[in-house]
Write an enzyme that holds these catalytic residues in place. Structure first.
Site, PDB file in Angstrom:
ATOM      1  N   ASN B  81       0.805  -1.216   0.000  1.00 48.68           N
ATOM      2  CA  ASN B  81       0.000   0.000   0.000  1.00 48.68           C
ATOM      3  C   ASN B  81       0.846   1.277   0.000  1.00 48.68           C
ATOM      4  OD1 ASN B  81      -1.466  -2.135   2.164  1.00 48.68           O
ATOM      5  ND2 ASN B  81      -2.689  -1.450   0.393  1.00 48.68           N
ATOM      6  N   ILE B  88       1.144   6.910   0.357  1.00 51.72           N
ATOM      7  CA  ILE B  88       0.456   5.894   1.144  1.00 51.72           C
ATOM      8  C   ILE B  88      -1.002   5.779   0.704  1.00 51.72           C
ATOM      9  CG2 ILE B  88      -0.168   5.190   3.496  1.00 51.72           C
ATOM     10  CD1 ILE B  88       2.024   7.373   4.340  1.00 51.72           C
ATOM     11  N   CYS B  89      -1.448   4.545   0.512  1.00 59.08           N
ATOM     12  CA  CYS B  89      -2.865   4.351   0.186  1.00 59.08           C
ATOM     13  C   CYS B  89      -3.616   4.070   1.474  1.00 59.08           C
ATOM     14  CB  CYS B  89      -3.029   3.185  -0.785  1.00 59.08           C
ATOM     15  SG  CYS B  89      -4.746   2.837  -1.159  1.00 59.08           S
ATOM     16  N   LEU B  90      -4.274   5.089   1.987  1.00 60.20           N
ATOM     17  CA  LEU B  90      -4.968   4.952   3.269  1.00 60.20           C
ATOM     18  C   LEU B  90      -6.237   5.807   3.186  1.00 60.20           C
ATOM     19  CD1 LEU B  90      -4.690   3.711   6.104  1.00 60.20           C
ATOM     20  CD2 LEU B  90      -3.524   5.804   6.811  1.00 60.20           C
ATOM     21  N   LYS B  94      -7.683  10.214   2.373  1.00 62.19           N
ATOM     22  CA  LYS B  94      -8.422  10.639   1.175  1.00 62.19           C
ATOM     23  C   LYS B  94      -9.885  10.887   1.516  1.00 62.19           C
ATOM     24  CE  LYS B  94      -5.424   7.510  -1.176  1.00 62.19           C
ATOM     25  NZ  LYS B  94      -5.508   6.182  -1.756  1.00 62.19           N
TER      26      LYS B  94
END
Ligand SMILES: [Zn+2]
Ligand SMILES: [Zn+2]
Ligand SMILES: [Zn+2]
Ligand SMILES: [Zn+2]
Ligand SMILES: [Zn+2]
Ligand SMILES: [Zn+2]
Ligand SMILES: [Zn+2]
Lengths: 527, 153
Positions: B81, B88-90, B94
């Site tokens: 992620n 960072i994909c969190l 978002k």
């Protein structure tokens, strides 16, 4: 608002619910009564706050961490406190992020409490709230977009309908037009209720009516059977007779339309004047006969326009697939210059449809509405005569140019004539449709008093209705001419005649109403 | 200069971050810009990142807290992620951001992400594929990267 009173929840909550269930009132009802708790959870309605306001002088805002007196603090049903400034910022950010703001939740990340419209109105700027309202209305309209399968046998297309298109008529990609509301074929200017009644009537009378649909009639002059193989009603008997007559009324064509200066009148139903005194049984028989005759008159014209339309559709296809090319060769015209012919045929198809339904309209237009009937018959007669002119021009006059050996000198004249007739007829029919959809409201002479009568009848004058039926009044000739219908009757105060009930509901239904009321509803939710 | 009108909220958050730091996490504002934080997260125990010290930068945009902070790894890390730029994909960074969240909650979430990589919502396609096809091997690579790049030296 209906939902909020039925479920006893606040108005803002009702709009969240409706939004969540795509504005389907019945869905909200079903789900709510099936499992209120589940719905509450999904939508974010809490029954009681998760945080009770402590009895203190100051509360800390969960966003800016400042302390405020309770009146500067707001919270959704959950009780999570945020100050008004932070709410405004939170709401504004959400609104500017897009229509997701319609399902706004409490800022607390672990909390699903819904932020209702009333809170948004109270805590956001005018500008933001306006934007929110636009999303709100748009979502209402968009979620009311619906899809239905085309009812045409064998057709697999689905048809989209957008609320607000102003009419229920939709056309499938297969070219079949139908009414969105009742899925019968398109039937403007007649409303769905009348159509249903008329179709029921037709199936009940179908055995009696079979002979009407026969394609041959004896020539009124030479009595030889003449077959109708063309779309227009102007029939010419085969030589040597060559008598020109009207298919519908079998009268001489010379008595029809413009040539006589009088108006086209074979659309009106005039019962033979009956004289003399009848006993009760005889009168009943007479009325029944008249009723059937009256129906026959309208049915025949309805059905003939229907088959005439079918014929025109075939002709149109033939025109597009074969004749236009041929014509373009003979008359040395590019096919693009022949569009006026296709347009004429399309117009004929549409007009035949409208005209057909005006006969159902006429059948249910009560006899006591003298002025309206007169006006209606005049309009219908003009429409019919105009359409005959156009149909004849496109069908017969065109033939001359199709059969010509070479270029015809007067082809341009023909173009001007046919294009002119098309446009005049189009305008006329558009106005006719509008006038009928408005219930011929321009006619007021008898209108005001008849409205009173109808209001009474709707209010339940069944006794009056019964009186009208069981006690046929004095033997004025007119009273024996009235139709007996399978629906309820009531008597007109002005001419002592039994009338068909239910016509006024029809008149009040305007096709644009569903849209209008939808928007009004959306607005009332908003504002 | 830029710090003169720093919102009370940021000041309070900063004070609390410094006075009661979350375990395994340190965050301190840069001297010349109080909206810019130098962050260090210790690799959680029982994760492939155990023993590593990961540097991140965190920036609070003008709209904060209405908008989420911007965070990125400065230390190279092998994680489905997190991409090679350290992004960072969190979700909470978002669309799930809420102004009621804080720097502390964001950093704790990132720390949790190190304990529980989610290859089904990947930012690095290759790493995610690796993770799904042979997790043991991917974990080995992550450990190796931790040794190579995050040894804290
Ligand atoms: Zn809450
Ligand atoms: Zn606040
Ligand atoms: Zn279709
Ligand atoms: Zn309908
Ligand atoms: Zn004849
Ligand atoms: Zn006629
Ligand atoms: Zn009357």
């Amino acid at each position: 608002m209906r939902i909020s009173t039925v479920l006893s929840i606040p108005k803002g909550a009702a709009s969240i619910l409706l939004r969540y269930y795509n504005w389907s009132v019945s869905k909200v009802h079903d789900e709510w009564f099936a499992n209120e708790e589940k719905v509450r959870k999904a939508v974010g309605f809490l029954e009681k706050p998760v945080i009770e306001y402590p009895n203190v002088k100051e509360l800390t805002c969960g966003i800016c961490f400042e302390a405020y007196p309770p009146d500067k603090i707001h919270s959704a049903a959950c009780g999570h406190s945020f100050c008004n400034t932070c709410w405004a910022g939170y709401i504004s950010t959400a609104i500017n992020d897009g229509p997701g703001c319609l399902m706004l939740r409490c800022p607390d990340p672990s909390c699903a409490a819904a932020v209702g419209q009333d809170m948004i109105r109270e805590l956001s700027s005018n500008e933001d709230y306006e934007k929110y309202s636009r999303y709100f209305i748009r979502s209402y309209v968009e979620d009311n977009r619906k899809t239905k399968w085309c009812p045409y046998p064998g057709c697999d297309y689905a048809v989209d309908f957008v609320v607000g298109s102003g009419s229920y008529d939709v056309t499938c990609r297969c070219a079949y037009s139908f009414c969105w509301n009742c899925t019968e074929e398109a039937h403007r200017p007649v409303d769905c209720g009348t159509v249903a009644k008329w179709i029921l009537k037709n199936s009940a009378e179908s055995e009696n009516m079979n002979w009407i649909l026969a394609n041959s009639k004896p020539c009124p002059k030479c009595k030889r059977p003449i077959e109708k193989n063309q779309g227009c009603m102007h029939i010419t008997c085969t030589p040597p007779c060559k008598f020109e007559f009207c298919w519908l009324c079998l009268g001489a064509w010379s008595d029809h339309g413009e040539r006589t200066g009088g108006f086209y009148a074979c659309n009106r139903y005039e019962t033979a004047k009956q004289e003399g005194v009848y006993d009760e049984a005889e009168k009943r028989r007479e009325m029944a006969k008249n009723s059937l005759e009256r129906y026959t008159h309208y049915y025949e014209r309805w059905a003939t326009n229907q088959s005439s339309r079918a014929k025109a559709l075939v002709d149109l296809q033939q025109m597009q697939s074969v004749h236009l090319e041929k014509l373009s060769d003979i008359q040395c015209q590019p096919e693009s210059q022949l569009k006026f012919i296709t347009e004429a045929w399309l117009q004929i198809v549409e007009c035949r449809r409208v005209l057909k339904w005006t006969y159902a309209y006429g059948y249910y237009l009560p006899e006591y509405e003298h002025a309206k009937r007169q006006f209606f018959e005049y309009l219908q007669g003009e429409a019919e005569s105009g359409l005959e002119r156009l149909h004849q021009c496109a069908e017969k006059e065109l033939q001359v140019y199709l059969n010509a050996e070479g270029q015809s000198k007067d082809f341009n004249g023909f173009r001007t004539k046919l294009a002119g007739l098309t446009s005049v007829t189009r305008n006329y029919f558009e106005n006719l449709v509008r006038a009928l959809e408005n219930g011929l409201s321009d006619v007021d002479s008898h209108g005001a008093s008849s409205r009173t009568a109808s209001a009474k009848s709707v209010g339940g004058t069944s006794s009056k209705g019964k009186a009208g039926r069981s006690k046929p009044t004095t033997s004025r000739s007119s009273s024996s001419n009235r139709n007996i219908d399978d629906t309820g009757h009531w008597s007109c105060e002005h001419c002592t005649v039994a009338n068909v009930r239910g016509l006024f509901e029809r008149k009040r239904v305007s096709l644009s109403q569903p849209f209008a009321s939808g928007i009004v509803k959306a607005k009332s939710i908003v504002g | 200069m830029a710090n003169s009108n720093l919102p009370r909220r940021i000041i309070k958050e900063t004070q609390r971050l410094l006075s009661e730091p979350a375990p395994g996490i340190s965050a301190s504002p840069s001297e010349d810009n109080m909206r810019y934080f130098n962050v260090m997260i210790l690799g959680p125990t029982q994760s492939p990142y155990e023993g590593g010290v990961f540097k991140l930068e965190l920036f609070l945009p003008e709209e904060y807290p209405m908008a989420a902070p911007k965070v990125r790894f400065l230390t190279k890390i092998y994680h489905p992620n997190i991409d090679k730029l350290g992004r960072i994909c969190l979700d909470i960074l978002k669309d799930k951001w809420s102004p009621a969240l804080q720097i502390r909650t964001v950093l704790l979430s990132i720390q949790a992400l190190l304990s529980a990589p989610n290859p089904d919502d990947p930012l690095s396609e290759n790493i995610a594929k690796h993770w799904k096809s042979s997790e043991a091997e991917a974990v080995e690579t992550a450990k190796e990267w931790t040794r190579l790049y995050a040894s804290g030296a």
